[in-house]
Write a protein that holds these residues in place. Sequence first.
Motif, short mmCIF file in Angstrom:
data_model
loop_
_atom_site.label_atom_id
_atom_site.label_comp_id
_atom_site.label_asym_id
_atom_site.label_seq_id
_atom_site.Cartn_x
_atom_site.Cartn_y
_atom_site.Cartn_z
N PHE A 17 1.08 9.20 -5.74
CA PHE A 17 1.41 10.58 -5.38
C PHE A 17 2.23 11.27 -6.47
O PHE A 17 2.17 12.49 -6.62
N PHE A 48 -9.19 10.34 -1.48
CA PHE A 48 -8.48 11.12 -2.50
C PHE A 48 -9.10 12.50 -2.63
O PHE A 48 -8.38 13.50 -2.80
N SER A 82 0.79 3.91 -2.93
CA SER A 82 0.47 5.31 -2.64
C SER A 82 1.58 6.24 -3.11
O SER A 82 1.32 7.36 -3.56
N ALA A 85 -11.49 4.71 -1.00
CA ALA A 85 -10.25 5.27 -1.53
C ALA A 85 -10.50 6.57 -2.30
O ALA A 85 -9.74 7.54 -2.16
N LEU A 143 -4.72 7.62 2.35
CA LEU A 143 -4.97 6.53 1.40
C LEU A 143 -4.48 5.17 1.87
O LEU A 143 -4.79 4.15 1.23
N LEU A 144 -3.74 5.10 2.97
CA LEU A 144 -3.12 3.84 3.36
C LEU A 144 -4.17 2.78 3.71
O LEU A 144 -4.13 1.66 3.19
N PHE A 188 -0.81 12.30 2.12
CA PHE A 188 -1.41 11.42 1.12
C PHE A 188 -1.43 9.98 1.60
O PHE A 188 -2.44 9.27 1.46
N ARG A 189 -0.32 9.53 2.18
CA ARG A 189 -0.27 8.15 2.68
C ARG A 189 -1.19 7.96 3.87
O ARG A 189 -1.82 6.91 4.01
N LEU A 242 -6.31 1.55 0.66
CA LEU A 242 -5.50 0.73 -0.25
C LEU A 242 -5.18 -0.62 0.37
O LEU A 242 -5.15 -1.64 -0.34
N SER A 248 0.83 -1.21 0.00
CA SER A 248 0.00 0.00 0.00
C SER A 248 0.86 1.26 0.00
O SER A 248 0.56 2.23 -0.69
N LYS A 249 1.95 1.25 0.79
CA LYS A 249 2.86 2.39 0.79
C LYS A 249 3.52 2.58 -0.57
O LYS A 249 3.68 3.71 -1.05
#
Length: 389
Positions: free
Chosen positions: A45, A124, A41, A120, A64-65, A60-61, A68, A37-38
């Motif tokens: 990004f 975003f 992401s 997700a 979204l982590l 962002f992470r 995801l 996921s990282k």
Amino acid sequence: MLWRDFLNYEFLGNTVTNYLWFAGILLFGFLFKTMLSKLLSGLMFRVVKRFSQEDNLPVFRRLLLQPLEMLLFLVFLYFAFKSLDYPLDPTQAIRKNEPFLKTFMLRTYQVFVIVAVTWAVLRFVDFIAHMLSHRAERTSSKLDDQLVPFFKDFTKVFIAILSFLVMLGTVFGVNVAGLIAGLGVGGLAIAFAAKESIENLLASFTIFLDQPFVVGDLVQVADITGTVEKIGFRSTRIRTLEKSFVTLPNKFMIDKALDNLSLRTFRRANFMINLTYNTTSAQMRAIVRELQEYIDQHPSTNQDGRIRFSALSPSSKDVMVLYFVDTMDWNEYINVKEEINYKIVEIVERNGAQFAFPSQTVYLERKPAPEPAEAEQPMAAGFPATDLQ
């Protein structure tokens, strides 16, 4: 041979090898979903980095982590179940030859996938709103400060409704077009049921177009006074002077008389000074004159200040104090008011006057004592003593 026989041993229609593949794929997905996921992401990004003026990768992470991770785990779950064979429901197998359990689990899986994708996308949208909010803070206009959260909420509601319609059409086979067309029949009932929500939505557009206030303004509506922190498509949120958080419907904000205190050119102070009745006329004139001169010469007030001997109250002589402080800042206003109050006390004390407080004077009337001759005269049976000799 024994190991191969063990791997080929069947249980509930699947071999041990199938179960090992199932467990291995699930274990791999569970252990590496965070790392993947990282990585995903970070790749995503790079697409939006060109539109961001700051390094917002941690934000962002953070947003979204989790979505995801859920989405990637569902992908691994799909491949894990692909390695298994499903038993058939006897009725369905005879009539349609379809795996009932597999169909049920597939529909449930599709629901979770749509939920994960929607989650997700919503996160975003939160990130895009975060970037736009930082840009709005750098501008002098406050209109963009309130447009960003408004359209963020509006977009998220639209995405949620769209995802629900996709779920109905894809998972449950509902004719979405026919459903939307059928809503025209019950649209009137829905409109009546959502009457207040529609009124608040229209009121929000009125607020944005007419702009009676913007985010950051100090307003007073009804008996509520505070700073506007957010204007949504249904409600407005105000931080009061007591630091409480009040949420008011947008319709209430435009229907009630609203005083935008931030648009005032001056802040007014108006109160009474109560002096005792022992204050002489010379003292009153001196106090009024000195206060008027001080108010007129103060650097934070204008020339519209008025100090007048205004009334004779039951327990005091009242002096009206009226002046205007040239500031929009509440803290500066109360500081100037405190400074002037100290000066008022100083002027009153210097002129030998005293402040009054509510009081009453009670006069007691005492009757005169009776004459001594009349008091010593004996009485018997209601007749004077001379009549009894």
